[in-house]
Design a protein around this motif. Structure first.
Motif, PDB file in Angstrom:
ATOM      1  N   LEU A  32     -24.621  28.964 110.428  1.00  0.00           N
ATOM      2  CA  LEU A  32     -23.635  29.469 111.056  1.00  0.00           C
ATOM      3  C   LEU A  32     -23.953  30.134 112.401  1.00  0.00           C
ATOM      4  O   LEU A  32     -24.964  30.518 112.667  1.00  0.00           O
ATOM      5  CB  LEU A  32     -23.025  30.847 110.007  1.00  0.00           C
ATOM      6  N   ASP A  33     -22.877  29.956 113.313  1.00  0.00           N
ATOM      7  CA  ASP A  33     -23.011  30.520 114.528  1.00  0.00           C
ATOM      8  C   ASP A  33     -22.457  31.701 114.989  1.00  0.00           C
ATOM      9  O   ASP A  33     -21.955  32.457 113.649  1.00  0.00           O
ATOM     10  CB  ASP A  33     -22.325  29.451 115.669  1.00  0.00           C
ATOM     11  N   ALA A  38     -19.612  26.789 110.980  1.00  0.00           N
ATOM     12  CA  ALA A  38     -20.546  25.958 110.203  1.00  0.00           C
ATOM     13  C   ALA A  38     -20.902  24.860 111.227  1.00  0.00           C
ATOM     14  O   ALA A  38     -19.908  24.236 111.614  1.00  0.00           O
ATOM     15  CB  ALA A  38     -20.591  25.670 108.868  1.00  0.00           C
ATOM     16  N   PHE A  39     -22.343  24.491 111.408  1.00  0.00           N
ATOM     17  CA  PHE A  39     -22.757  23.609 112.003  1.00  0.00           C
ATOM     18  C   PHE A  39     -22.518  22.193 111.151  1.00  0.00           C
ATOM     19  O   PHE A  39     -22.943  22.115 110.082  1.00  0.00           O
ATOM     20  CB  PHE A  39     -24.281  23.270 112.568  1.00  0.00           C
ATOM     21  N   ALA A  40     -21.815  21.229 111.647  1.00  0.00           N
ATOM     22  CA  ALA A  40     -21.911  19.633 111.049  1.00  0.00           C
ATOM     23  C   ALA A  40     -22.112  18.757 112.147  1.00  0.00           C
ATOM     24  O   ALA A  40     -21.980  18.863 113.142  1.00  0.00           O
ATOM     25  CB  ALA A  40     -20.554  19.419 110.663  1.00  0.00           C
ATOM     26  N   GLN A  41     -22.997  17.490 111.549  1.00  0.00           N
ATOM     27  CA  GLN A  41     -23.132  16.493 112.343  1.00  0.00           C
ATOM     28  C   GLN A  41     -22.610  15.291 111.700  1.00  0.00           C
ATOM     29  O   GLN A  41     -22.675  15.002 110.508  1.00  0.00           O
ATOM     30  CB  GLN A  41     -24.709  16.495 112.616  1.00  0.00           C
ATOM     31  N   LYS A  42     -22.283  14.378 112.632  1.00  0.00           N
ATOM     32  CA  LYS A  42     -21.908  13.128 112.138  1.00  0.00           C
ATOM     33  C   LYS A  42     -22.988  12.041 111.830  1.00  0.00           C
ATOM     34  O   LYS A  42     -23.780  11.926 113.032  1.00  0.00           O
ATOM     35  CB  LYS A  42     -20.750  12.492 113.179  1.00  0.00           C
ATOM     36  N   ARG A  43     -23.080  11.652 110.804  1.00  0.00           N
ATOM     37  CA  ARG A  43     -23.988  10.336 110.617  1.00  0.00           C
ATOM     38  C   ARG A  43     -23.656   8.967 111.296  1.00  0.00           C
ATOM     39  O   ARG A  43     -22.419   8.933 111.565  1.00  0.00           O
ATOM     40  CB  ARG A  43     -24.182  10.076 109.006  1.00  0.00           C
ATOM     41  N   TRP A  54     -19.317  13.398 108.291  1.00  0.00           N
ATOM     42  CA  TRP A  54     -19.993  14.660 108.756  1.00  0.00           C
ATOM     43  C   TRP A  54     -20.849  15.012 107.536  1.00  0.00           C
ATOM     44  O   TRP A  54     -20.449  14.860 106.345  1.00  0.00           O
ATOM     45  CB  TRP A  54     -18.736  15.582 108.992  1.00  0.00           C
ATOM     46  N   ASP A  55     -21.763  15.794 108.025  1.00  0.00           N
ATOM     47  CA  ASP A  55     -22.943  16.208 107.072  1.00  0.00           C
ATOM     48  C   ASP A  55     -23.434  17.489 107.638  1.00  0.00           C
ATOM     49  O   ASP A  55     -23.234  17.946 108.793  1.00  0.00           O
ATOM     50  CB  ASP A  55     -24.145  15.076 107.101  1.00  0.00           C
ATOM     51  N   TYR A 130     -22.073  16.224 117.202  1.00  0.00           N
ATOM     52  CA  TYR A 130     -21.706  17.586 116.031  1.00  0.00           C
ATOM     53  C   TYR A 130     -20.646  18.169 116.626  1.00  0.00           C
ATOM     54  O   TYR A 130     -20.136  18.031 117.423  1.00  0.00           O
ATOM     55  CB  TYR A 130     -23.219  18.303 116.355  1.00  0.00           C
ATOM     56  N   ARG A 131     -20.379  19.165 115.667  1.00  0.00           N
ATOM     57  CA  ARG A 131     -19.356  20.284 115.956  1.00  0.00           C
ATOM     58  C   ARG A 131     -19.600  21.643 115.105  1.00  0.00           C
ATOM     59  O   ARG A 131     -20.387  21.385 114.142  1.00  0.00           O
ATOM     60  CB  ARG A 131     -18.052  19.712 115.832  1.00  0.00           C
TER      61      ARG A 131
END
Length: 168
Positions: A32-33, A38-43, A54-55, A130-131
């Protein structure tokens, strides 16, 4: 000593299962920022499992590696951040991917990290974007997922609902 081996604080009552012989395990980290997102990154689109989905940060436990060591290693490999604190076990799930590798057990944790949260060092081309996900952004986590396949959505929703804290 690998870069990811450093002092990590683990909160009381955080459990790290020990894989039995022959079991496949993965770990996941919800970061968490300072704004409670929450941090998510795209595979990447060529990934064998869950392409273009998203993962959270995480990966497979290697033979002889503990879940805590895997968590620290995967965070550093996938983002360049360093694991600072493990706050809570969010849950343990068993799932089977579409890669024919059989069932995997997954332990997911709420963590704090050291590093520049505005500049993750993504593992290109494994991850292509990412987002930061807030409560209003949760529906994006269902993109390119099969109906009922909401593990990442549900983990991040739980973390947002129960555990916001400053990133520091």
């Amino acid at each position: 000593m690998p870069d990811y081996e450093h002092r990590v604080t683990v909160d009381d009552d955080v459990e790290f299962p020990v894989p039995a012989p022959g079991e496949a395990w993965t770990v996941g980290a919800v970061v968490l920022d300072r704004d409670g997102r929450a941090f998510a990154q795209k595979r990447g689109p060529r990934r064998r499992l869950f392409p273009d989905c998203w993962d959270i940060v995480g990966g497979h436990v290697e033979p002889g590696e503990s879940l805590l060591d895997t968590l620290a290693r995967e965070i550093e490999e996938e983002t360049g951040w360093r694991l600072r604190r493990v706050r809570r076990l969010l849950g343990i799930t068993t799932w089977t991917g579409d890669d024919g590798a059989g069932p995997r057990h997954e332990a997911d944790y709420l963590v704090e990290v050291h590093g520049d949260l505005d500049r993750p060092a993504l593992e290109w081309p494994k991850h292509t974007a990412y987002r930061w996900i807030g409560p209003d952004d949760l529906p994006v986590l269902k993109e390119n997922r099969a109906p009922g396949e909401h593990l990442i959505h549900d983990l991040i929703a739980k973390a947002l609902r129960e555990h916001s804290f400053p990133a520091g």
